[in-house]
Design an enzyme around this catalytic site. Structure first.
Site, PDB file in Angstrom:
ATOM      1  N   ASP A  18      -0.103   6.805   6.084  1.00  0.00           N
ATOM      2  CA  ASP A  18      -1.612   6.786   5.964  1.00  0.00           C
ATOM      3  C   ASP A  18      -2.126   7.924   6.741  1.00  0.00           C
ATOM      4  OD1 ASP A  18      -1.738   4.634   4.315  1.00  0.00           O
ATOM      5  OD2 ASP A  18      -0.697   3.528   6.095  1.00  0.00           O
ATOM      6  N   PHE A  28       0.914  -1.273  -0.111  1.00  0.00           N
ATOM      7  CA  PHE A  28      -0.086  -0.071  -0.163  1.00  0.00           C
ATOM      8  C   PHE A  28       1.090   1.118   0.044  1.00  0.00           C
ATOM      9  CE2 PHE A  28      -1.900  -3.651   2.392  1.00  0.00           C
ATOM     10  CZ  PHE A  28      -2.893  -4.004   1.613  1.00  0.00           C
ATOM     11  N   HIS A  59      -3.009   0.450  12.346  1.00  0.00           N
ATOM     12  CA  HIS A  59      -3.749   1.381  12.545  1.00  0.00           C
ATOM     13  C   HIS A  59      -4.851   1.787  13.532  1.00  0.00           C
ATOM     14  CE1 HIS A  59      -1.158   2.148   9.281  1.00  0.00           C
ATOM     15  NE2 HIS A  59      -1.880   2.441   8.304  1.00  0.00           N
TER      16      HIS A  59
END
Ligand code: MG
Length: 217
Positions: free
Chosen positions: A177, A25, A151
């Protein structure tokens, strides 16, 4: 671009096929920013860089190349059981990663394969552990910290609590992120970013959802 960072760009370019074929990602422009921030670090190369959350090794290729070229070790820390958002029923689940006997996710062998293919086995120190467990065993200073682990709020904040204090003065921390808008992703990395700014970190660069900060000397 100066001569040294053009050699990093060249090294990244040589890994384009591997980067494109590694699941993960991290868009190339963010990975490149990450690599540059480690490459340009002025601190003593005896102090390692630490990556929290390696998954299949995409970001590790970027950081690993920069570490290798600057003669620094990169500790790649991950329990390899997948983060919350990788589990069954969540958005980023890949059922091919479920190991049949334990019926749990296992990304370790894929990660090792990436590190081998990138020729980074002498640079990357693979640690398979909970981030908090390894933090307790690791008393030393670190030069660079990349936070891209779980996260969930408690996990992300404990990564910051456990590892940011180990950063040497002048060391660099990158957080991935970071989304201000909750519709784009979870809020915890953004909270870490705010904490860092209100602690003694100064922002160096922002690239996509990546924030790169330096611990004030
Ligand atoms: Mg990430």
């Amino acid at each position: 671009m100066n001569k040294t960072s053009s050699s990093l760009a060249k090294a990244l370019l040589a890994q384009t096929d591997l980067i494109n074929s590694t699941n993960g990602f991290m868009p190339f422009h963010e990975g490149e920013a990450l690599a540059e921030s480690l490459f340009n670090l002025g601190l003593n190369s005896a102090m390692p860089a630490v990556e929290i959350g390696s998954y299949q090794g995409l970001s590790t290729i970027f950081l690993g190349l920069a570490a290798k070229m600057t003669d620094r070790a990169l500790i790649a820390l991950d329990h390899h059981r997948g983060s919350e958002e990788n589990q069954a029923g969540w958005q980023f689940h890949d059922s091919s990663l479920v190991e049949q006997v334990s019926n749990r996710m296992d990304t370790l062998y894929l990660f090792r394969r990436t590190i081998d293919l990138a020729d980074l086995e002498k640079t990357v120190v693979i640690v398979v552990a909970e981030s908090s467990a390894f933090a307790r065993l690791y008393p030393g200073e670190i030069a660079y910290l990349f936070i891209d682990g779980g996260h969930a709020r408690d996990i992300a904040h404990s990564d910051y609590d456990n590892w940011a204090p180990k950063l040497a003065e002048g060391g660099v921390m990158a957080i991935h992120d970071v989304f201000m808008n909750i519709s784009e992703g979870g809020r915890a990395p953004y909270e870490l970013y705010l904490r860092a700014l209100s602690d003694n970190f100064v922002e160096l660069r922002s690239e996509g959802s990546l924030r790169i900060m330096q611990k004030a000397p």
